[in-house]
Structure formats: structure tokens, C-alpha cells
Design a protein around this motif. Structure first.
Motif, PDB file in Angstrom:
ATOM      1  N   ASP A  25       0.853  -1.191   0.000  1.00  0.00           N
ATOM      2  CA  ASP A  25       0.000   0.000   0.000  1.00  0.00           C
ATOM      3  C   ASP A  25       0.881   1.231   0.000  1.00  0.00           C
ATOM      4  O   ASP A  25       1.837   1.322   0.773  1.00  0.00           O
ATOM      5  CB  ASP A  25      -0.897   0.024   1.244  1.00  0.00           C
ATOM      6  CG  ASP A  25      -2.042  -0.949   1.134  1.00  0.00           C
ATOM      7  OD1 ASP A  25      -2.642  -1.029   0.048  1.00  0.00           O
ATOM      8  OD2 ASP A  25      -2.346  -1.611   2.136  1.00  0.00           O
ATOM      9  N   ARG A  48      -3.491   9.223   0.326  1.00  0.00           N
ATOM     10  CA  ARG A  48      -4.617   8.317   0.560  1.00  0.00           C
ATOM     11  C   ARG A  48      -5.675   9.040   1.401  1.00  0.00           C
ATOM     12  O   ARG A  48      -5.365   9.637   2.425  1.00  0.00           O
ATOM     13  CB  ARG A  48      -4.120   7.062   1.267  1.00  0.00           C
ATOM     14  CG  ARG A  48      -5.183   6.012   1.448  1.00  0.00           C
ATOM     15  CD  ARG A  48      -4.655   4.727   2.073  1.00  0.00           C
ATOM     16  NE  ARG A  48      -3.724   4.951   3.162  1.00  0.00           N
ATOM     17  CZ  ARG A  48      -2.464   4.508   3.173  1.00  0.00           C
ATOM     18  NH1 ARG A  48      -1.992   3.810   2.167  1.00  0.00           N
ATOM     19  NH2 ARG A  48      -1.674   4.749   4.189  1.00  0.00           N
ATOM     20  N   ALA A  63      -7.089   4.393  -2.209  1.00  0.00           N
ATOM     21  CA  ALA A  63      -5.958   3.481  -2.010  1.00  0.00           C
ATOM     22  C   ALA A  63      -5.114   3.473  -3.272  1.00  0.00           C
ATOM     23  O   ALA A  63      -5.610   3.740  -4.367  1.00  0.00           O
ATOM     24  CB  ALA A  63      -6.446   2.067  -1.716  1.00  0.00           C
ATOM     25  N   CYS A  64      -3.828   3.188  -3.096  1.00  0.00           N
ATOM     26  CA  CYS A  64      -2.926   2.997  -4.231  1.00  0.00           C
ATOM     27  C   CYS A  64      -2.006   1.841  -3.866  1.00  0.00           C
ATOM     28  O   CYS A  64      -1.420   1.820  -2.780  1.00  0.00           O
ATOM     29  CB  CYS A  64      -2.123   4.262  -4.511  1.00  0.00           C
ATOM     30  SG  CYS A  64      -1.342   4.279  -6.143  1.00  0.00           S
ATOM     31  N   ARG A  65      -1.901   0.859  -4.750  1.00  0.00           N
ATOM     32  CA  ARG A  65      -1.103  -0.342  -4.490  1.00  0.00           C
ATOM     33  C   ARG A  65      -0.161  -0.604  -5.657  1.00  0.00           C
ATOM     34  O   ARG A  65      -0.449  -0.244  -6.791  1.00  0.00           O
ATOM     35  CB  ARG A  65      -2.016  -1.541  -4.266  1.00  0.00           C
ATOM     36  CG  ARG A  65      -2.864  -1.345  -3.037  1.00  0.00           C
ATOM     37  CD  ARG A  65      -3.705  -2.529  -2.720  1.00  0.00           C
ATOM     38  NE  ARG A  65      -4.489  -2.235  -1.524  1.00  0.00           N
ATOM     39  CZ  ARG A  65      -5.711  -2.651  -1.318  1.00  0.00           C
ATOM     40  NH1 ARG A  65      -6.305  -3.416  -2.203  1.00  0.00           N
ATOM     41  NH2 ARG A  65      -6.351  -2.318  -0.222  1.00  0.00           N
ATOM     42  N   TRP A  94     -11.576   0.657  -9.077  1.00  0.00           N
ATOM     43  CA  TRP A  94     -10.129   0.520  -9.249  1.00  0.00           C
ATOM     44  C   TRP A  94      -9.740   0.847 -10.679  1.00  0.00           C
ATOM     45  O   TRP A  94     -10.432   0.465 -11.616  1.00  0.00           O
ATOM     46  CB  TRP A  94      -9.693  -0.902  -8.929  1.00  0.00           C
ATOM     47  CG  TRP A  94      -9.781  -1.233  -7.486  1.00  0.00           C
ATOM     48  CD1 TRP A  94     -10.849  -1.767  -6.833  1.00  0.00           C
ATOM     49  CD2 TRP A  94      -8.766  -1.026  -6.500  1.00  0.00           C
ATOM     50  NE1 TRP A  94     -10.551  -1.913  -5.499  1.00  0.00           N
ATOM     51  CE2 TRP A  94      -9.279  -1.467  -5.266  1.00  0.00           C
ATOM     52  CE3 TRP A  94      -7.473  -0.514  -6.535  1.00  0.00           C
ATOM     53  CZ2 TRP A  94      -8.544  -1.420  -4.087  1.00  0.00           C
ATOM     54  CZ3 TRP A  94      -6.741  -0.472  -5.369  1.00  0.00           C
ATOM     55  CH2 TRP A  94      -7.278  -0.922  -4.160  1.00  0.00           C
ATOM     56  N   CYS A 117       2.034   5.093  -8.076  1.00  0.00           N
ATOM     57  CA  CYS A 117       1.879   5.269  -6.642  1.00  0.00           C
ATOM     58  C   CYS A 117       3.088   6.018  -6.097  1.00  0.00           C
ATOM     59  O   CYS A 117       4.192   5.873  -6.613  1.00  0.00           O
ATOM     60  CB  CYS A 117       1.779   3.913  -5.929  1.00  0.00           C
ATOM     61  SG  CYS A 117       0.252   3.029  -6.217  1.00  0.00           S
TER      62      CYS A 117
END
Length: 120
Positions: A25, A48, A63-65, A94, A117
Motif C-alpha cells: 500500500d 490516501r 488506495a494505491c497499491r 479501481w 503510486c
């Protein structure tokens, strides 16, 4: 459609040569917004949970993954995008940086896509 996207993202997140790929994350992400009427392209960096405003558009990065073993690798982000004061989002879900058309925002004025990200 959401079920297909979830399955595709799950496959991408877990697929690996010999074992499941681990994801990390990120504290934030970089997005690009195109205003189709003016032709102006603007980059946004959001943390986030932060919401950015550009003209009539509000974008929230939930969120960013990214792949844990490759921080510069393929990012995917959960976004909520609202146009003007409409109660329903123009997009919620997403987006995958390497395949923005897989689950694209369908809006007559704006395009939004994930660039990467932030890892720090």
C-alpha cells in the motif's frame, strides 16, 4: 463488470512465476486528468483519503497499491470521482495504470487515469 474487474485485479496482484506476488500500500498516488473541452492536461498528487478538485471534478484517492518487489511497477488505485454536485459518482472503483481502458471512467468532459503510486 465489477466482478470481472475484481477478478482481473486479483489475478494481476496474485500472479507470479512461482509464488503469489506481494503488493504494498502506498501513502498516495499520481493521477492525470484531461479536460476534453479545453484540452488541458493536469497532473494531481493525492495522499490516501485526500480529495483534489479540478474545475467541476472532485477526485478522491482511496488506495494505491503496487508490487512490493518493484515499487516502480504497475500501480492500481481505488478512486471516487464526482462531477459538479451530483450525489452519484461519475466513477467509483479501481483503475490500473498500465491498462486504463480496463475500467475507465466514462464521462463526456473528463478523463482520469492513474500514473503511479507514491512510495514515500
Amino acid at each position: 463488470m465489477r466482478g470481472f474487474l475484481f477478478a482481473a485485479l486479483t489475478f494481476l496482484a496474485l500472479a507470479g512465476p512461482a509464488s503469489a506476488q506481494q503488493v504494498a500500500d502506498a501513502p498516495g498516488g499520481d493521477l492525470r486528468v484531461l479536460d476534453k473541452l479545453t484540452g488541458v492536461v493536469t497532473d494531481m498528487s493525492l495522499r490516501r483519503g485526500e480529495t483534489g478538485q479540478l474545475g467541476y471534478l472532485r477526485v478522491t484517492l482511496n488506495a494505491c497499491r503496487y508490487p512490493a518487489d518493484n515499487p516502480s511497477g504497475d500501480a492500481y488505485a481505488a478512486l471516487d470521482v464526482f462531477y459538479q454536485a451530483e450525489p452519484e459518482p461519475a466513477f467509483s472503483g479501481w483503475m490500473l495504470a498500465s491498462a486504463p481502458a480496463l475500467h475507465a471512467m466514462d464521462h463526456p468532459r473528463y478523463d482520469v487515469w492513474v500514473l503511479r503510486c507514491m512510495t514515500s
